[in-house]
Design a protein around this motif. Sequence first.
Motif, PDB file in Angstrom:
ATOM      1  N   ARG A   1      10.978  11.192   3.580  1.00 11.09           N
ATOM      2  CA  ARG A   1       9.848  10.294   3.786  1.00 11.09           C
ATOM      3  C   ARG A   1      10.109   9.448   5.039  1.00 11.09           C
ATOM      4  O   ARG A   1      11.015   8.643   5.078  1.00 11.09           O
ATOM      5  CB  ARG A   1       9.657   9.418   2.552  1.00 11.09           C
ATOM      6  CG  ARG A   1       9.389  10.220   1.283  1.00 11.09           C
ATOM      7  CD  ARG A   1       9.399   9.373   0.028  1.00 11.09           C
ATOM      8  NE  ARG A   1       8.286   8.434   0.004  1.00 11.09           N
ATOM      9  CZ  ARG A   1       8.409   7.126   0.180  1.00 11.09           C
ATOM     10  NH1 ARG A   1       9.613   6.583   0.401  1.00 11.09           N
ATOM     11  NH2 ARG A   1       7.361   6.342   0.135  1.00 11.09           N
ATOM     12  N   VAL A   2       9.274   9.659   6.042  1.00 12.34           N
ATOM     13  CA  VAL A   2       9.490   9.064   7.355  1.00 12.34           C
ATOM     14  C   VAL A   2       8.387   8.058   7.689  1.00 12.34           C
ATOM     15  O   VAL A   2       7.211   8.281   7.389  1.00 12.34           O
ATOM     16  CB  VAL A   2       9.523  10.160   8.439  1.00 12.34           C
ATOM     17  CG1 VAL A   2       9.719   9.548   9.821  1.00 12.34           C
ATOM     18  CG2 VAL A   2      10.626  11.168   8.145  1.00 12.34           C
ATOM     19  N   ALA A   3       8.777   6.957   8.336  1.00 12.04           N
ATOM     20  CA  ALA A   3       7.804   5.982   8.850  1.00 12.04           C
ATOM     21  C   ALA A   3       8.002   5.868  10.362  1.00 12.04           C
ATOM     22  O   ALA A   3       9.115   5.967  10.872  1.00 12.04           O
ATOM     23  CB  ALA A   3       7.991   4.624   8.184  1.00 12.04           C
ATOM     24  N   LEU A   4       6.898   5.655  11.081  1.00 21.26           N
ATOM     25  CA  LEU A   4       6.908   5.578  12.540  1.00 21.26           C
ATOM     26  C   LEU A   4       6.669   4.144  12.985  1.00 21.26           C
ATOM     27  O   LEU A   4       5.726   3.498  12.518  1.00 21.26           O
ATOM     28  CB  LEU A   4       5.818   6.478  13.118  1.00 21.26           C
ATOM     29  CG  LEU A   4       5.752   7.907  12.564  1.00 21.26           C
ATOM     30  CD1 LEU A   4       4.543   8.646  13.143  1.00 21.26           C
ATOM     31  CD2 LEU A   4       7.047   8.662  12.854  1.00 21.26           C
ATOM     32  N   VAL A   5       7.517   3.656  13.893  1.00 22.16           N
ATOM     33  CA  VAL A   5       7.376   2.283  14.394  1.00 22.16           C
ATOM     34  C   VAL A   5       7.359   2.323  15.920  1.00 22.16           C
ATOM     35  O   VAL A   5       8.386   2.540  16.559  1.00 22.16           O
ATOM     36  CB  VAL A   5       8.524   1.373  13.912  1.00 22.16           C
ATOM     37  CG1 VAL A   5       8.287  -0.059  14.384  1.00 22.16           C
ATOM     38  CG2 VAL A   5       8.654   1.430  12.394  1.00 22.16           C
ATOM     39  N   ASP A   6       6.167   2.129  16.486  1.00 26.06           N
ATOM     40  CA  ASP A   6       6.007   2.141  17.944  1.00 26.06           C
ATOM     41  C   ASP A   6       4.731   1.378  18.252  1.00 26.06           C
ATOM     42  O   ASP A   6       3.730   1.517  17.538  1.00 26.06           O
ATOM     43  CB  ASP A   6       5.910   3.582  18.455  1.00 26.06           C
ATOM     44  CG  ASP A   6       6.100   3.675  19.964  1.00 26.06           C
ATOM     45  OD1 ASP A   6       5.231   3.135  20.694  1.00 26.06           O
ATOM     46  OD2 ASP A   6       7.085   4.267  20.418  1.00 26.06           O
TER      47      ASP A   6
ATOM     48  N   VAL B   1       4.947   8.798   5.812  1.00 22.68           N
ATOM     49  CA  VAL B   1       4.375   7.975   4.746  1.00 22.68           C
ATOM     50  C   VAL B   1       3.804   6.655   5.252  1.00 22.68           C
ATOM     51  O   VAL B   1       3.235   5.887   4.476  1.00 22.68           O
ATOM     52  CB  VAL B   1       5.429   7.699   3.649  1.00 22.68           C
ATOM     53  CG1 VAL B   1       5.822   8.990   2.955  1.00 22.68           C
ATOM     54  CG2 VAL B   1       6.650   7.009   4.235  1.00 22.68           C
ATOM     55  N   GLY B   2       3.965   6.373   6.544  1.00 22.79           N
ATOM     56  CA  GLY B   2       3.416   5.125   7.066  1.00 22.79           C
ATOM     57  C   GLY B   2       3.767   4.951   8.523  1.00 22.79           C
ATOM     58  O   GLY B   2       4.597   5.666   9.073  1.00 22.79           O
ATOM     59  N   GLU B   3       3.093   3.993   9.155  1.00 22.96           N
ATOM     60  CA  GLU B   3       3.387   3.691  10.549  1.00 22.96           C
ATOM     61  C   GLU B   3       3.098   2.223  10.828  1.00 22.96           C
ATOM     62  O   GLU B   3       2.335   1.577  10.108  1.00 22.96           O
ATOM     63  CB  GLU B   3       2.584   4.591  11.487  1.00 22.96           C
ATOM     64  CG  GLU B   3       1.085   4.486  11.319  1.00 22.96           C
ATOM     65  CD  GLU B   3       0.365   5.438  12.275  1.00 22.96           C
ATOM     66  OE1 GLU B   3      -0.187   4.955  13.289  1.00 22.96           O
ATOM     67  OE2 GLU B   3       0.367   6.656  12.011  1.00 22.96           O
TER      68      GLU B   3
ATOM     69  N   LEU C   1       5.706  -2.986   5.942  1.00 20.19           N
ATOM     70  CA  LEU C   1       5.583  -1.604   5.496  1.00 20.19           C
ATOM     71  C   LEU C   1       6.774  -1.189   4.645  1.00 20.19           C
ATOM     72  O   LEU C   1       6.620  -0.621   3.554  1.00 20.19           O
ATOM     73  CB  LEU C   1       5.471  -0.689   6.718  1.00 20.19           C
ATOM     74  CG  LEU C   1       5.395   0.818   6.457  1.00 20.19           C
ATOM     75  CD1 LEU C   1       4.036   1.172   5.868  1.00 20.19           C
ATOM     76  CD2 LEU C   1       5.627   1.592   7.744  1.00 20.19           C
ATOM     77  N   VAL C   2       7.975  -1.485   5.120  1.00 28.36           N
ATOM     78  CA  VAL C   2       9.187  -1.088   4.395  1.00 28.36           C
ATOM     79  C   VAL C   2       9.273  -1.782   3.042  1.00 28.36           C
ATOM     80  O   VAL C   2       9.700  -1.186   2.051  1.00 28.36           O
ATOM     81  CB  VAL C   2      10.448  -1.389   5.242  1.00 28.36           C
ATOM     82  CG1 VAL C   2      11.713  -1.154   4.428  1.00 28.36           C
ATOM     83  CG2 VAL C   2      10.464  -0.515   6.491  1.00 28.36           C
ATOM     84  N   SER C   3       8.857  -3.037   2.991  1.00 27.02           N
ATOM     85  CA  SER C   3       8.912  -3.768   1.715  1.00 27.02           C
ATOM     86  C   SER C   3       7.999  -3.145   0.670  1.00 27.02           C
ATOM     87  O   SER C   3       8.253  -3.262  -0.525  1.00 27.02           O
ATOM     88  CB  SER C   3       8.528  -5.235   1.932  1.00 27.02           C
ATOM     89  OG  SER C   3       7.149  -5.362   2.218  1.00 27.02           O
ATOM     90  N   LYS C   4       6.952  -2.449   1.124  1.00 28.48           N
ATOM     91  CA  LYS C   4       5.975  -1.868   0.190  1.00 28.48           C
ATOM     92  C   LYS C   4       6.289  -0.431  -0.195  1.00 28.48           C
ATOM     93  O   LYS C   4       6.138  -0.046  -1.350  1.00 28.48           O
ATOM     94  CB  LYS C   4       4.571  -1.934   0.800  1.00 28.48           C
ATOM     95  CG  LYS C   4       4.025  -3.350   0.921  1.00 28.48           C
ATOM     96  CD  LYS C   4       2.622  -3.331   1.522  1.00 28.48           C
ATOM     97  CE  LYS C   4       2.045  -4.740   1.584  1.00 28.48           C
ATOM     98  NZ  LYS C   4       0.682  -4.769   2.203  1.00 28.48           N
ATOM     99  N   ILE C   5       6.714   0.390   0.788  1.00 24.36           N
ATOM    100  CA  ILE C   5       6.832   1.821   0.491  1.00 24.36           C
ATOM    101  C   ILE C   5       8.250   2.377   0.567  1.00 24.36           C
ATOM    102  O   ILE C   5       8.483   3.507   0.144  1.00 24.36           O
ATOM    103  CB  ILE C   5       5.914   2.644   1.408  1.00 24.36           C
ATOM    104  CG1 ILE C   5       6.382   2.552   2.870  1.00 24.36           C
ATOM    105  CG2 ILE C   5       4.466   2.210   1.281  1.00 24.36           C
ATOM    106  CD1 ILE C   5       5.617   3.465   3.806  1.00 24.36           C
ATOM    107  N   ARG C   6       9.184   1.630   1.113  1.00 26.14           N
ATOM    108  CA  ARG C   6      10.598   2.025   1.186  1.00 26.14           C
ATOM    109  C   ARG C   6      10.781   3.480   1.675  1.00 26.14           C
ATOM    110  O   ARG C   6      11.197   4.358   0.895  1.00 26.14           O
ATOM    111  CB  ARG C   6      11.265   1.868  -0.173  1.00 26.14           C
ATOM    112  CG  ARG C   6      11.244   0.460  -0.732  1.00 26.14           C
ATOM    113  CD  ARG C   6      12.174  -0.460   0.070  1.00 26.14           C
ATOM    114  NE  ARG C   6      12.160  -1.796  -0.480  1.00 26.14           N
ATOM    115  CZ  ARG C   6      12.991  -2.219  -1.442  1.00 26.14           C
ATOM    116  NH1 ARG C   6      13.886  -1.394  -1.937  1.00 26.14           N
ATOM    117  NH2 ARG C   6      12.921  -3.464  -1.877  1.00 26.14           N
TER     118      ARG C   6
END
Length: 214
Positions: free
Chosen positions: A12-17, A39-41, A51-56
């Motif tokens: 499960r990957v999240a993108l931060v840019d 799973v999120g960005e 975002l991290v606090s919600k979906i980890r």
Amino acid sequence: MSSTAPYPARIRVALVDDHALVRDGLRALLAAMPQLEVVGEAGSGAEALNLVSKIRPDLLLVDIGMKDMTGLQLTETLCRQYPGIQILILSMYDHPEYVTSSIRAGARGYVLKDAASREIVAAIDAIAAGGSYYSADLLRKMASPAAEDGELTPREREVLRMLAQGLSNKAIARALDISVRTVETHRLSIRRKLGVDTPAGLVKYALERGWLSP
């Protein structure tokens, strides 16, 4: 670099840019990989923390240059708040100091934005498996052929390289067909000779000598 450590069948990957176009491109790239799930960005450090606090997510791809905080500051904060989180820095900056700073912050890898798509995916796989990954171009730039490796024996150098890749004592013992106690002995010897035993210090030492390769 890779490791034999188990990792989730679907990462499960999240993108931060802070550039939506970059996130769109990454999302399209990763969507084609069956082992990955975006799973999120987030477009800022604050959004990423929320975002991290919600979906980890299991792993974050983080840019260095953002408006509210740097990717390095975000990485340090996330690694402090969520010790198990894994972070891959994806940046346009190829200066070695950014790499060593990212290691100190807790990132497990650093890939340049102009890297081939297969390298980005390989980095994600390696980090999710418990290892580390650094862009081939960065490794070539940071390698110092003239650097001395002190009094390390060939076996100690091999153990140090594996430690820098994030392998555990048990994994190293299996790979080298030696006992865990022998690995621990080598590790103590490395620490005594180099005065280094932290993951960041080991990675920095190995990178500077060109001992890590993707």
